[in-house]
Motif scaffolding. Sequence first.
Motif, mmCIF file in Angstrom:
data_model
loop_
_atom_site.group_PDB
_atom_site.id
_atom_site.type_symbol
_atom_site.label_atom_id
_atom_site.label_comp_id
_atom_site.label_asym_id
_atom_site.label_seq_id
_atom_site.Cartn_x
_atom_site.Cartn_y
_atom_site.Cartn_z
ATOM 1 N N LYS A 122 0.869 -1.648 0.012
ATOM 2 C CA LYS A 122 0.133 0.202 -0.433
ATOM 3 C C LYS A 122 1.029 1.098 0.138
ATOM 4 C CE LYS A 122 -3.665 -2.486 2.544
ATOM 5 N NZ LYS A 122 -4.597 -1.882 3.829
ATOM 6 N N VAL A 123 1.654 1.539 -0.934
ATOM 7 C CA VAL A 123 2.609 2.325 -0.930
ATOM 8 C C VAL A 123 2.465 3.812 -1.106
ATOM 9 C CG1 VAL A 123 4.715 0.618 -1.601
ATOM 10 C CG2 VAL A 123 3.538 1.719 -3.190
ATOM 11 N N LEU A 124 0.906 3.433 -1.330
ATOM 12 C CA LEU A 124 0.250 5.189 -2.874
ATOM 13 C C LEU A 124 -0.701 5.772 -1.274
ATOM 14 C CD1 LEU A 124 -1.203 6.114 -4.930
ATOM 15 C CD2 LEU A 124 -3.274 4.940 -4.286
ATOM 16 N N GLU A 125 -0.229 4.488 -0.020
ATOM 17 C CA GLU A 125 -0.983 5.679 1.353
ATOM 18 C C GLU A 125 0.380 5.543 2.725
ATOM 19 O OE1 GLU A 125 -3.733 3.024 2.296
ATOM 20 O OE2 GLU A 125 -5.508 3.029 0.992
ATOM 21 N N TYR A 184 2.061 1.691 -9.066
ATOM 22 C CA TYR A 184 2.750 0.434 -8.442
ATOM 23 C C TYR A 184 3.793 -0.203 -8.988
ATOM 24 C CZ TYR A 184 -1.600 0.929 -5.346
ATOM 25 O OH TYR A 184 -2.148 1.359 -4.037
ATOM 26 N N THR A 185 3.689 0.312 -10.376
ATOM 27 C CA THR A 185 5.178 -0.953 -11.454
ATOM 28 C C THR A 185 6.231 -0.113 -10.870
ATOM 29 O OG1 THR A 185 3.682 -1.947 -13.149
ATOM 30 C CG2 THR A 185 5.909 -1.763 -13.471
ATOM 31 N N CYS A 186 6.366 1.010 -10.593
ATOM 32 C CA CYS A 186 7.401 2.255 -10.213
ATOM 33 C C CYS A 186 6.707 2.778 -10.199
ATOM 34 C CB CYS A 186 8.157 2.775 -11.460
ATOM 35 S SG CYS A 186 10.046 2.596 -11.226
ATOM 36 N N PRO A 187 6.679 2.995 -7.842
ATOM 37 C CA PRO A 187 6.066 3.941 -7.842
ATOM 38 C C PRO A 187 6.826 5.239 -7.037
ATOM 39 C CG PRO A 187 6.567 2.082 -6.265
ATOM 40 C CD PRO A 187 7.190 1.984 -7.566
ATOM 41 N N ASN A 188 8.552 5.424 -7.675
ATOM 42 C CA ASN A 188 8.628 6.626 -7.171
ATOM 43 C C ASN A 188 8.527 7.758 -8.243
ATOM 44 O OD1 ASN A 188 10.393 5.505 -9.195
ATOM 45 N ND2 ASN A 188 12.044 4.063 -7.429
ATOM 46 N N ARG A 189 7.867 7.632 -9.524
ATOM 47 C CA ARG A 189 7.896 8.262 -10.280
ATOM 48 C C ARG A 189 6.364 9.117 -10.038
ATOM 49 N NH1 ARG A 189 9.370 5.729 -16.328
ATOM 50 N NH2 ARG A 189 11.364 4.559 -15.787
ATOM 51 N N VAL A 239 10.733 2.114 -1.720
ATOM 52 C CA VAL A 239 10.066 2.552 -3.234
ATOM 53 C C VAL A 239 11.665 3.085 -3.819
ATOM 54 C CG1 VAL A 239 9.101 4.740 -3.211
ATOM 55 C CG2 VAL A 239 8.050 3.124 -1.404
ATOM 56 N N GLU A 240 12.779 3.466 -3.116
ATOM 57 C CA GLU A 240 13.591 4.234 -3.750
ATOM 58 C C GLU A 240 14.127 3.468 -4.625
ATOM 59 O OE1 GLU A 240 14.292 7.471 -4.135
ATOM 60 O OE2 GLU A 240 12.676 8.106 -3.280
ATOM 61 N N MET A 241 14.029 2.397 -4.913
ATOM 62 C CA MET A 241 15.139 1.313 -5.456
ATOM 63 C C MET A 241 14.439 1.059 -6.634
ATOM 64 S SD MET A 241 16.243 -1.428 -2.110
ATOM 65 C CE MET A 241 16.515 -0.163 -1.037
ATOM 66 N N LYS A 294 4.714 13.904 -2.748
ATOM 67 C CA LYS A 294 6.064 12.497 -2.613
ATOM 68 C C LYS A 294 7.165 13.636 -3.307
ATOM 69 C CE LYS A 294 5.848 8.649 -3.923
ATOM 70 N NZ LYS A 294 5.203 7.253 -3.620
ATOM 71 N N ARG A 295 8.545 13.103 -2.767
ATOM 72 C CA ARG A 295 9.834 12.852 -3.740
ATOM 73 C C ARG A 295 10.096 12.618 -4.500
ATOM 74 N NH1 ARG A 295 14.851 11.492 -2.035
ATOM 75 N NH2 ARG A 295 13.947 10.327 -0.067
#
Length: 571
Positions: free
Chosen positions: A297-300, A512-517, A306-308, A547-548
Amino acid sequence: MMMRAIVFLGGCMLLLSQFQVTDGLYGGIDISNYFALLLGAMVAIVCLVKAPKALYRGDAMVFVLFVYLLIHASLTHAMQSREFYLSISYFGLYVVFRVIRAMRLANYVSFAVMFGGIYQSCLVLGQLLGYGISNHLRFVVTGSFFNPGPCGIFLAGVFVLAVAMMKKGYRKVGFNLMFVRYVTACVTFGVTLVALVPTMSRAGWIGALVGVMLLYRREIVAWGNTRRRWVIGGGIVGMIVVLTLFYLLKKDSANGRLFIWQNTVSAYWKTPLFGVGIDGFERAFAEAQHDYFEKEKVLEQDNRHVEMAGVVESAFNEPLALFLLLGAVGGVLTAMVLFFKLQRLTAYSCVAVALLVASFFSYTFYIPSIAIVFLFAVAQLPDRRVRGGRYVNVLMFGIMGIVVLFFDFREFGRREAYRKWKNNAVYYTWEDYQSVVEEYGKLYPVLKNDFKFLFEYGHSLHKVGRYEESNIMLKRGIRHSADPMFWNIAGNNYLALKQYDQGMTAYLRAYYTCPNRVYPLYLLTKLEAERGDTTMMNYYGRILLGKRPKVPSLAVDEMKFEIRKMLDVKL
């Protein structure tokens, strides 16, 4: 003498063709490489009269693995992928090197490999001293490779081979081949040792260390027997210290690879027996990474991984990748080949083991030049005969050579389509999307498995308003790529068609495939604004603003500025 010269020059040409750096076809594998592999397969067929007359266990298992690969690729529709062509070409090269062993000409290929190592070392040292330019903006030295990692692994294999040839010594009777081999090995040892250090390839260093230790295993054991306690204790402590130092040397890189291995294992357990297909790594990895971040649940909430996250094209661990692609069946067959071949440790065994060890930490066998050294070493290893198998090797090698020739000639015949693609790609660069659609449509039957081509074609179809056709191309591209941009453009197509739920699903898949974007969050906010759901618009918009991004840029700042303005207006 003529045959010796042909084998030596052929080995040099084979290696040098792999060193050519092109940002062209097959992700940098130039057509010249395929031509070299074709030549090798042709030589194998011509020289089949020299093939081993007896049947060996290792060769029999190689043939079984070859047949399994053909059946597997046929059932998974992977026979037009670059991974398939490269893999069967490796079998052709194995046949070539087995024929060379039967002709007792392995020394001349060893010369070619060592000269290749000297050439690569000179490139590295020239780049280090400022006389050459590396092929990567972030690294000072790369040799002729795209980054220093594969360069270091290649040099490690050549380094172990040079040490092995030095250890064999020479006959002190005049000027002979063994003396020339010894002198060449000494020069290769010196330059590769110096060049190996600035590559900063931890996989290469570890592989070289293991290979040399195996070469001198008897001396190490003899010395250790007199100081057993100190050796065991010191060895354990030394190994811990070395591994810790290697980890701290590039901590972020090491953590990233551990995360990649975790997702690769997760992807494997979805199809453990037969795998996802020789060309299915990117798709399977992207799905595993998506499932992990969705579950977390990285959206929340934030997550340390995430950075990796990124668009990963390799497992950085060849055994793991093999089991994922070909399943437990393919993995066990490969393990049986290595088991039969490595039962007796020879000089070439140490070279093979060094590269195998390095393959646990990198994409070693995706690089043809490294694979050539490995296949040459494996083909020279002693093996046990199978009774009653006389001349069966000739039949097996003949079948393998003919099949490899057929597929490689078929691929070589498609070179004109790739050239036209590269020529027509300027339309995509100039954003002349109508011309792209017209020209790419003619090339689609040949290039329908190349994800870069499919992305450009699908994006262009979107730009000219052919949304349904665009999604067909994008969905096909998703089968061969882990890039979330495929999902973003598919979501844009759904948005244009007013299919908001499908668009939201596509954008979330991309996130969710690439949550740092942050781009998927931007698109989600815009989608909710268009269909009038202010609650969800504020939800996604505020997540985006907090989001950073992994890589700060002007585009990200502009997106945040637009969303901030949108939320202020709506509020």
